[in-house]
Design a protein around this motif. Structure first.
Motif, short mmCIF file in Angstrom:
data_model
loop_
_atom_site.label_atom_id
_atom_site.label_comp_id
_atom_site.label_asym_id
_atom_site.label_seq_id
_atom_site.Cartn_x
_atom_site.Cartn_y
_atom_site.Cartn_z
N ILE A 122 0.84 -1.21 0.00
CA ILE A 122 0.00 0.00 0.00
C ILE A 122 0.87 1.26 0.00
O ILE A 122 0.61 2.21 -0.74
N PHE A 123 1.92 1.26 0.81
CA PHE A 123 2.82 2.41 0.92
C PHE A 123 3.42 2.77 -0.43
O PHE A 123 3.36 3.93 -0.88
N PHE A 124 4.00 1.78 -1.12
CA PHE A 124 4.63 2.06 -2.40
C PHE A 124 3.60 2.33 -3.51
O PHE A 124 3.91 3.03 -4.48
N SER A 125 2.40 1.79 -3.37
CA SER A 125 1.34 2.10 -4.34
C SER A 125 0.94 3.57 -4.25
O SER A 125 0.71 4.23 -5.28
N ILE A 126 0.87 4.09 -3.04
CA ILE A 126 0.57 5.51 -2.85
C ILE A 126 1.65 6.37 -3.53
O ILE A 126 1.35 7.32 -4.26
N ASN B 239 7.41 13.51 0.27
CA ASN B 239 7.37 12.08 -0.04
C ASN B 239 8.77 11.47 -0.05
O ASN B 239 9.00 10.35 0.42
N VAL B 240 9.73 12.21 -0.64
CA VAL B 240 11.12 11.74 -0.66
C VAL B 240 11.64 11.56 0.76
O VAL B 240 12.25 10.54 1.10
N VAL B 241 11.39 12.56 1.61
CA VAL B 241 11.82 12.48 3.01
C VAL B 241 11.14 11.33 3.72
O VAL B 241 11.77 10.59 4.50
N LEU B 242 9.85 11.13 3.45
CA LEU B 242 9.10 10.04 4.08
C LEU B 242 9.70 8.68 3.73
O LEU B 242 9.87 7.82 4.60
N ALA C 24 12.78 8.05 2.82
CA ALA C 24 14.09 7.95 3.49
C ALA C 24 13.92 7.59 4.96
O ALA C 24 14.65 6.74 5.50
N ILE C 25 12.95 8.22 5.63
CA ILE C 25 12.73 7.94 7.05
C ILE C 25 12.24 6.51 7.26
O ILE C 25 12.74 5.79 8.14
N VAL C 26 11.26 6.09 6.46
CA VAL C 26 10.69 4.74 6.60
C VAL C 26 11.77 3.68 6.41
O VAL C 26 11.90 2.74 7.22
N LEU C 27 12.58 3.82 5.36
CA LEU C 27 13.62 2.81 5.09
C LEU C 27 14.71 2.85 6.17
O LEU C 27 15.21 1.79 6.58
N THR C 28 15.07 4.03 6.63
CA THR C 28 16.09 4.14 7.68
C THR C 28 15.62 3.51 8.98
O THR C 28 16.35 2.73 9.61
N VAL C 29 14.40 3.82 9.38
CA VAL C 29 13.85 3.26 10.62
C VAL C 29 13.77 1.74 10.56
O VAL C 29 14.12 1.04 11.51
N MET C 30 13.33 1.23 9.40
CA MET C 30 13.18 -0.22 9.26
C MET C 30 14.54 -0.92 9.26
O MET C 30 14.75 -1.90 9.99
N LEU C 31 15.49 -0.43 8.45
CA LEU C 31 16.79 -1.09 8.33
C LEU C 31 17.63 -0.94 9.59
O LEU C 31 18.44 -1.81 9.91
N ALA C 32 17.42 0.16 10.32
CA ALA C 32 18.16 0.35 11.57
C ALA C 32 17.58 -0.49 12.70
O ALA C 32 18.21 -0.64 13.75
N GLY C 33 16.40 -1.04 12.48
CA GLY C 33 15.77 -1.88 13.50
C GLY C 33 15.15 -1.11 14.64
O GLY C 33 14.88 -1.67 15.70
N TRP C 34 14.90 0.19 14.43
CA TRP C 34 14.29 1.00 15.50
C TRP C 34 12.84 0.60 15.72
O TRP C 34 12.33 0.70 16.83
N LEU C 35 12.15 0.18 14.65
CA LEU C 35 10.79 -0.34 14.75
C LEU C 35 10.68 -1.58 13.87
O LEU C 35 11.41 -1.70 12.88
N PRO C 36 9.77 -2.48 14.17
CA PRO C 36 9.58 -3.65 13.30
C PRO C 36 9.09 -3.19 11.92
O PRO C 36 8.40 -2.17 11.82
N ILE D 173 2.87 2.88 9.89
CA ILE D 173 2.99 4.32 10.16
C ILE D 173 3.23 5.09 8.86
O ILE D 173 2.67 6.17 8.64
N GLY D 174 4.05 4.51 7.97
CA GLY D 174 4.31 5.15 6.68
C GLY D 174 3.03 5.36 5.88
O GLY D 174 2.82 6.43 5.28
#
Length: 456
Positions: free
Chosen positions: A75-79, A259-262, A264-276, A283-284
């Motif tokens: 859904i996120f990438f479709s948006i 959208n670009v910033v969003l 970047a934030i989503v991928l950073t948070v996920m890959l850093a393991g800060w959130l599942p 949230i994205g």
């Protein structure tokens, strides 16, 4: 060492063989095969309904995070796709090729990688082939080279956590998808660099082929190509394809950069393991919907539009919870593995994951993706594990070896879409691409060994 049960081994093998056969046959949906066959097998072995319910509960607990991640990642990438986030970059790359054969080939790799950020093969081909085919035709380049390069690029990008192969591998092993992905990032980077080099070499080969064709009178020599017009046509086509949302989506430069910033934030948070990953994409989506669609009703309408793609993969993975739950919790998988130990030479056992991984691309022509990840992977893992091979190492070896051939397999629906868009023949595509894909998969598997992702 526990002695294998003849009954559990026989029934477990029957479940795997029948399920794989039904998936290859293609006359029933994966949900049907992966639910009914193991349930019938468990009942035939003497397990009761209460036990089968426990098997499913255990299987479901291991895949639920993956299911939720898939739904909201799609859904996120479709948006973002509706928002046209990736269109300017693709347009710029088309212009940067300047109509030069080698640059076009290398640009195809980069465009394919960008287009496949959502992990959906169909979306990738819908973006890339109509955008690039006019350029290939104008330069007398082979459409099969276009299919090969987009397929290879998409396959490498398909290692992302929300891609089908890694999602299936995570569900089959019970390992968190983001955790499973982190070591793969270096393999992806090296893989894309190697693919750019391969594209340049294939571009040189294509120049020689075109020159021979011009000398033989098959083609006319091409001097100037209007890449700006081809890029303009791509932009117009994207607007037409999104006609349903064009008047409803917020389109301005501020929203574009948000959208670009969003992302970047989503991928950073996920890959850093800060959130599942599941919560990260949830949230994205919650941020992306109101950011791009102003009205609540429009937001709900878009969710309804994205739901079919999101739920299709979720249904497959939930049905795999039955299949994997029965095989694992009943002891069938362990019994099969112990039985295989009796016939596999001790010298081969520690390398079983590498052997099967090296055969990954040919296996793509013999098995479906679901059969490979939900049948072959657990069985190899259970057997190789008896020789001390880590589950992660087995998962990486089988995935890296197999993923490169994703779009040369007749069992991949996206491949048929690509062939239709390019006006290509499946037999010619396989003949043109199979050998190169298999060789590339072996090189990538070797890279994974050298960088320590796959343990030997």
């Amino acid at each position: 060492m526990t002695e294998p049960s003849t009954l559990l081994t026989a029934v477990g093998l029957s479940i795997i063989v029948i399920t794989v056969g039904l998936l290859i046959w293609g006359r029933v949906a994966p949900v049907v095969a992966m639910v009914l066959v193991p349930v019938v097998g468990a009942l035939a072995t003497g397990f009761g309904l209460d036990q089968i319910q426990e098997f499913f509960a255990e299987g479901l607990s291991s895949v639920m995070n993956v299911v939720v991640m898939f739904i909201f990642a799609i859904i996120f990438f479709s948006i973002l796709s509706d928002a046209g986030l990736f269109d300017p970059l693709i347009r710029t790359l088309i212009v940067m090729t300047r109509g030069r054969v080698i640059l076009v080939a290398m640009g195809t790799v980069l465009i394919g990688a960008i287009a496949h950020l959502d992990g959906a093969g169909a979306t990738t081909f819908l973006l890339c082939i109509p955008a690039l085919l006019p350029l290939y035709n104008a330069l007398n380049m082979s459409k099969y080279l276009l299919l090969l390069l987009v397929s290879l690029s998409a396959s490498i990008m398909n290692m992302v956590p929300w891609g089908g192969p890694l999602g299936r591998a995570a569900a089959a092993t019970g390992i968190d998808s983001a955790q499973l992905y982190q070591p793969l990032l270096i393999v992806q980077v090296i893989g894309l660099a190697l693919l750019l080099g391969l594209a340049a070499l294939l571009g040189l080969r294509e120049i020689r082929r075109i020159d021979k064709g011009v000398a033989a009178g098959e083609f006319e020599r091409v001097d100037n190509i209007d890449v700006h017009q081809i890029a303009d046509d791509f932009t117009k086509r994207q607007i037409q394809d999104r006609a349903e949302v064009e008047g409803k989506i917020n389109r301005n430069r501020v929203v574009f950069w948000l959208n670009v910033v969003l992302v970047a934030i989503v991928l950073t948070v996920m890959l850093a393991g800060w959130l599942p990953p599941a919560l990260t994409f949830l949230i994205g989506v919650a941020v992306a919907l109101p950011l791009n669609f102003a009205h609540a009703q429009t937001q709900m309408d878009r969710l309804k539009a994205y739901a079919p793609n999101a739920l299709m993969m979720a249904a497959v993975i939930i049905s795999a919870a039955v299949f994997l739950g029965v095989l694992r919790e009943s002891g069938m998988l362990e019994s099969i593995a112990l039985s295989l130990l009796a016939v596999i030479p001790a010298s081969v056992g520690p390398y079983l994951h590498l052997i099967v991984g090296a055969l990954g691309v040919p296996l793509d022509l013999l098995t479906s993706t679901d059969a490979y990840y939900f049948s072959v992977l657990p069985l190899v893992d259970a057997t190789a594990g008896q020789f001390g091979v880590a589950t992660t190492s087995t998962a990486y070896a089988l995935m890296i070896g197999n993923i490169i051939g994703s779009f040369v397999s007749p069992y991949a629906p996206a491949m048929w879409l690509a062939l239709g868009l390019a006006g290509a023949n499946v037999g010619k595509h396989i003949r043109y691409s199979f050998g190169i894909m298999w060789a590339f998969s072996l090189v990538l598997l070797l890279v994974a060994v050298l960088v320590g992702v796959v343990q030997v």
